[in-house]
Design an enzyme around this catalytic site. Sequence first.
Site, PDB file in Angstrom:
ATOM      1  N   GLY A  83       0.822  -1.213   0.000  1.00 27.21           N
ATOM      2  CA  GLY A  83       0.000   0.000   0.000  1.00 27.21           C
ATOM      3  C   GLY A  83       0.847   1.251   0.000  1.00 27.21           C
ATOM      4  O   GLY A  83       0.629   2.177  -0.799  1.00 27.21           O
ATOM      5  N   TYR A  84       1.828   1.294   0.868  1.00 28.65           N
ATOM      6  CA  TYR A  84       2.709   2.458   0.965  1.00 28.65           C
ATOM      7  C   TYR A  84       3.527   2.625  -0.309  1.00 28.65           C
ATOM      8  O   TYR A  84       3.601   3.722  -0.878  1.00 28.65           O
ATOM      9  CB  TYR A  84       3.626   2.316   2.176  1.00 28.65           C
ATOM     10  CG  TYR A  84       4.454   3.536   2.464  1.00 28.65           C
ATOM     11  CD1 TYR A  84       3.877   4.663   3.048  1.00 28.65           C
ATOM     12  CD2 TYR A  84       5.816   3.568   2.172  1.00 28.65           C
ATOM     13  CE1 TYR A  84       4.639   5.792   3.334  1.00 28.65           C
ATOM     14  CE2 TYR A  84       6.578   4.690   2.446  1.00 28.65           C
ATOM     15  CZ  TYR A  84       5.991   5.794   3.026  1.00 28.65           C
ATOM     16  OH  TYR A  84       6.758   6.909   3.296  1.00 28.65           O
ATOM     17  N   SER A  85       4.139   1.546  -0.771  1.00 22.47           N
ATOM     18  CA  SER A  85       5.001   1.634  -1.956  1.00 22.47           C
ATOM     19  C   SER A  85       4.227   2.093  -3.179  1.00 22.47           C
ATOM     20  O   SER A  85       4.684   2.960  -3.939  1.00 22.47           O
ATOM     21  CB  SER A  85       5.648   0.269  -2.234  1.00 22.47           C
ATOM     22  OG  SER A  85       6.495  -0.126  -1.173  1.00 22.47           O
TER      23      SER A  85
END
Length: 251
Positions: free
Chosen positions: A157-159
């Site tokens: 999700g972050y990447s």
Amino acid sequence: MKTGFKDRVAVITGAADGIGKAIARRLADQGARVVLWDIKTDQLITLEKDWKRSGLKVKVAQVDISDETAVERAFRETVEELGQLDILVNSAGIVGPTQTKITDYPTDAFDEIYRVNLRGSFLTCKYALKWMEKGGYGRILLIASIAGKEGNPNMVGYSSTKAGVIGLVKGLGKEYATSGITVNGLAPAVIRTPMNEDTAPEQLAYMASKIPMQRLGTVEEAASIATWIVSEEASFNTGFIFDLSGGRATY
């Protein structure tokens, strides 16, 4: 006090702590009128009192950057009160699950990371640019991440949302290249901030091990380069992702 940002109005999101707070303080110390946005009301109020006692020009607003109505209203109120908008630094962001395979990754967690990291970047740019266009001048800096360039495993999700922020920077930089408005990004490796308190120790150790300098970055280092990026001097830089990675970045 330096006065390189005298008469400039800057909105900084995620300004209650971490990188956003450090950038806001450096801009304020150099003469800017800063408007601090965050959802952490108590911390904002404390900052406002402390900074005003130090003679800094500061205002605060509780703003959820994923809420389009709130973002539009907050920018409008800023310009109505202060007369202009010159600088946006979008530092608000969340990490979400770490040490989590995509097959185990909760979809609602992915949706929330998207809402803050990517939708929030889109909305703050959308409404900041409306006001900057009227003034014929602007500096926008979006805080991305080295994870958006290289990808961190078990942090899908972050990447992926930070990769989206990078795409937004590159597209908008070209879109506004002849307008007097620059749009750039900053891609830090791991910076020692309160946000990392929620990162699994194993994930943090993995990310830190990738840094050739063998240490975490500091918010002061982030504030130093960010302040130059949003200055008048950085007039020939747009659509670019600046690294702050201790040597980790390879392109």
